[in-house]
Design an enzyme around this catalytic site. Structure first.
Site, short mmCIF file in Angstrom:
data_model
loop_
_atom_site.label_atom_id
_atom_site.label_comp_id
_atom_site.label_asym_id
_atom_site.label_seq_id
_atom_site.Cartn_x
_atom_site.Cartn_y
_atom_site.Cartn_z
N ASN A 93 11.24 -5.26 -1.98
CA ASN A 93 11.12 -3.97 -2.66
C ASN A 93 11.30 -2.84 -1.66
O ASN A 93 10.48 -2.65 -0.77
CB ASN A 93 9.74 -3.89 -3.34
CG ASN A 93 9.55 -2.62 -4.13
OD1 ASN A 93 10.48 -1.86 -4.33
ND2 ASN A 93 8.32 -2.38 -4.55
N CYS A 94 12.38 -2.08 -1.82
CA CYS A 94 12.69 -1.02 -0.87
C CYS A 94 12.46 0.36 -1.46
O CYS A 94 12.79 1.36 -0.83
CB CYS A 94 14.14 -1.10 -0.44
SG CYS A 94 14.66 -2.73 0.01
N VAL A 95 12.00 0.46 -2.69
CA VAL A 95 11.94 1.75 -3.35
C VAL A 95 10.50 2.21 -3.48
O VAL A 95 9.62 1.43 -3.84
CB VAL A 95 12.60 1.69 -4.74
CG1 VAL A 95 12.50 3.02 -5.45
CG2 VAL A 95 14.05 1.27 -4.61
#
Lengths: 428, 121
Positions: free
Chosen positions: A241-243
């Site tokens: 998860n990069c957001v």
């Protein structure tokens, strides 16, 4: 399942000829590590940097943070489904390099996000300014698509953490903590007079840059299920998860989930901690309805009297949070929700995108819209040019002197919804 | 699939889902308004109108899947109205700006993958 966590205190990291742990220092053979993690032909270059608490350093944009761990006794290995095989984890002994972390960075998409300042006012907002960090900055070939790029960086991070973790195999821990998760019938019978409390652990699972994996399986493909808390400590859940830097759960945070740690703290005294249900946060309303129905059913099946529910992210997952809350409450299971807020810069707006009167016990991890000015740092690792276009950044965010004015949502884990941070709101 | 429609301002959606009914609008806020109007005409939301964890107004592209129904769906209306309120709140501090083509493309891809995930089920 019984897991011993052997904590080895690390108060320094240095590059050296040999990778080893000695006198609380983690020594890293840079060339050996680079040879291992460069093997993917899609990678052009990898830079490794060591940064320490108090350094005048800014890391941006951060993708994940991972704690080095190694399995020294028992079935399976760390990060099952990715690094280790399909054996179940969560039993035996796992050693941890406490105080060390692997931080991955890379420009997967133009608007990537996530700031760690190792000193100054921003450092107070992120737990990862307190760890000694090996920063892995990975460049890939130009024609690599975004989802592949994310996967490459994710695997480089996991491989690096695994490599470092191996240095802890033969080290005598400074401290050993024991966590046990008993079969449900046994657990329920153990403290018959205490309320049976569980944990509903929501995992972000919406698609590119919004994924979480369980034993290597994309969480959007699962129906809610039961998991031992000790499996999570062995890396059964990892982040893709990069957001939303402030409220995404980095792999490090999954490994050290403070909700689980605190549930163990008063287990057998104030309540009976029965177990963990993991569920997802998908895109469609039908998926949300199905997953929350299934979560409530599992909570009832394992006989919970009450549950803590933690959210990951903001917006669309607010709907999952409220559905989980109302459906458990309808079954007579009391809930406490953990979330963060987007209440506007003045704190006056509605905090969540969904709400219900049943959600009457809520812990907040802070207002992500608060603005902070981060002074310039002597060194920037990564790509500061993203400052204007990160979430929480705005036109003119990046000053000529290198300072950044941003909402705290741009800072890693600043409003983390597992409580892996310092912010909260108190009534006086 | 025939009774489904995608309301979008994302050119990648138009390109990929040629066989689906698509209502293409110019502006992000038009996507939300159009969906709200359709909900009043007995369409129901299939995908949640807020995009993952990408903040409302941050991503200039948005696509929402709806399905036609026989009766009015109150939950869809409440959800789209809440989303419009959040969009307004976030737009307040998020000035419209011209992104580079690379960033535009990245945002389009993010939106597309959310819809791919919604239509897969």
């Amino acid at each position: 399942m019984k897991l011993e966590l052997g904590k080895i205190k690390i108060d320094d990291i240095e590059f050296a000829d040999e990778t080893k742990v000695s006198s609380s220092t983690l020594y890293i053979n840079k060339e050996e590590l680079l040879e291992l993690i460069r093997e993917d032909s899609r990678i052009i270059d990898i830079n490794l940097d060591i940064v320490h608490p108090g350094d005048s350093v800014r890391i941006i944009p951060v993708k994940d943070v991972i704690e080095p761990r190694v399995k020294v006794e028992g079935e399976g290995g760390i990060f099952p489904g990715f690094i280790a095989g399909e054996d179940m984890v969560g039993s035996g002994r796992t050693n941890v390099l406490k105080g060390a972390a692997v931080v991955t960075t890379g420009d997967i998409v133009g608007f990537q996000e996530g700031i760690i300042d190792m000193s100054g006012p921003g450092a107070d907002y992120t737990p990862f300014s307190k760890t000694h960090n090996l920063v892995v900055d990975c460049d890939v070939k130009e024609d690599i698509k975004q989802h592949e790029h994310e996967e490459i960086i994710r695997m480089v991070g996991l491989k690096t953490a695994t490599y470092l973790g191996k240095a802890a195999v033969d080290i005598e821990p400074d401290e050993v903590e024991v966590y046990e998760h008993k079969p449900y019938l046994e657990a329920a019978a153990e403290y018959p007079d205490l309320p049976k409390v569980g944990y509903v652990y929501m995992l972000q699972s919406q698609g590119l840059l919004h994924d979480t994996y369980v034993y290597g399986v994309d969480a959007k493909e699962i129906i809610p299920t039961l998991i031992s808390p000790t499996e999570i400590m062995d890396g059964a859940i990892i982040s893709g998860n990069c957001v939303s830097a402030c409220d995404k759960n980095a792999t490090y945070i999954h490994l050290n989930n403070p909700v689980i740690e605190d549930l163990y703290k008063y287990h057998g005294e104030k309540y009976n901690f029965i177990g963990v249900i993991i569920t997802n946060e998908n895109v469609t309303l039908a998926d949300k309805v199905r997953s929350s129905n299934y979560t409530a059913k599992l909570a009832e099946m394992i006989g919970l009297d009450a549950a803590i529910i933690s959210e990951e992210g903001f917006g669309n997952p607010d709907a999952d949070l409220i559905m989980n809350c109302t459906k458990l409450e309808e079954k007579g299971i009391k809930t406490v929700l953990i979330t963060d807020e987007y209440a506007g810069r003045d704190g006056a707006s509605q905090s969540l995108a969904d709400a219900d009167p049943a959600g009457d016990a809520v812990v907040t991890a802070g207002n992500a819209n608060e603005v902070i000015t981060l002074p310039p740092m002597d060194r920037v690792i990564g790509h500061q040019k993203f400052a204007d276009i990160i979430a929480g950044g705005f036109d003119g965010s990046l000053g000529e002197d290198g300072s950044i004015s941003v909402e705290i949502q741009a800072i890693m884990a600043s409003t983390n919804e597992l409580g892996f941070n310092k912010l909260t709101a108190r009534g006086y | 699939m025939n009774n489904k429609v995608i309301v979008t301002n994302n050119p990648l959606i138009k390109k990929k889902y040629k066989d689906l009914k698509i209502i293409f609008v110019e502006d992000l806020s038009d996507v939300y308004k159009k969906c709200r109007d359709m909900v009043h005409k007995n369409w129901a939301l299939i995908s949640h109108p807020l995009a993952g964890s990408v903040k409302p107004a941050q991503n200039p592209y948005r696509s929402i899947v709806l399905v036609s129904g026989e009766k009015f769906d109150y939950y869809s209306l409440e959800t789209i109205e809440n989303a419009i309120a959040k969009l307004a709140q976030f737009s307040h501090n998020h000035k419209k700006r011209e992104y580079s083509n690379k960033i535009k493309k990245d945002y389009q891809v993010i939106d597309l993958t959310l819809i791919d995930s919604a239509l897969k089920n």
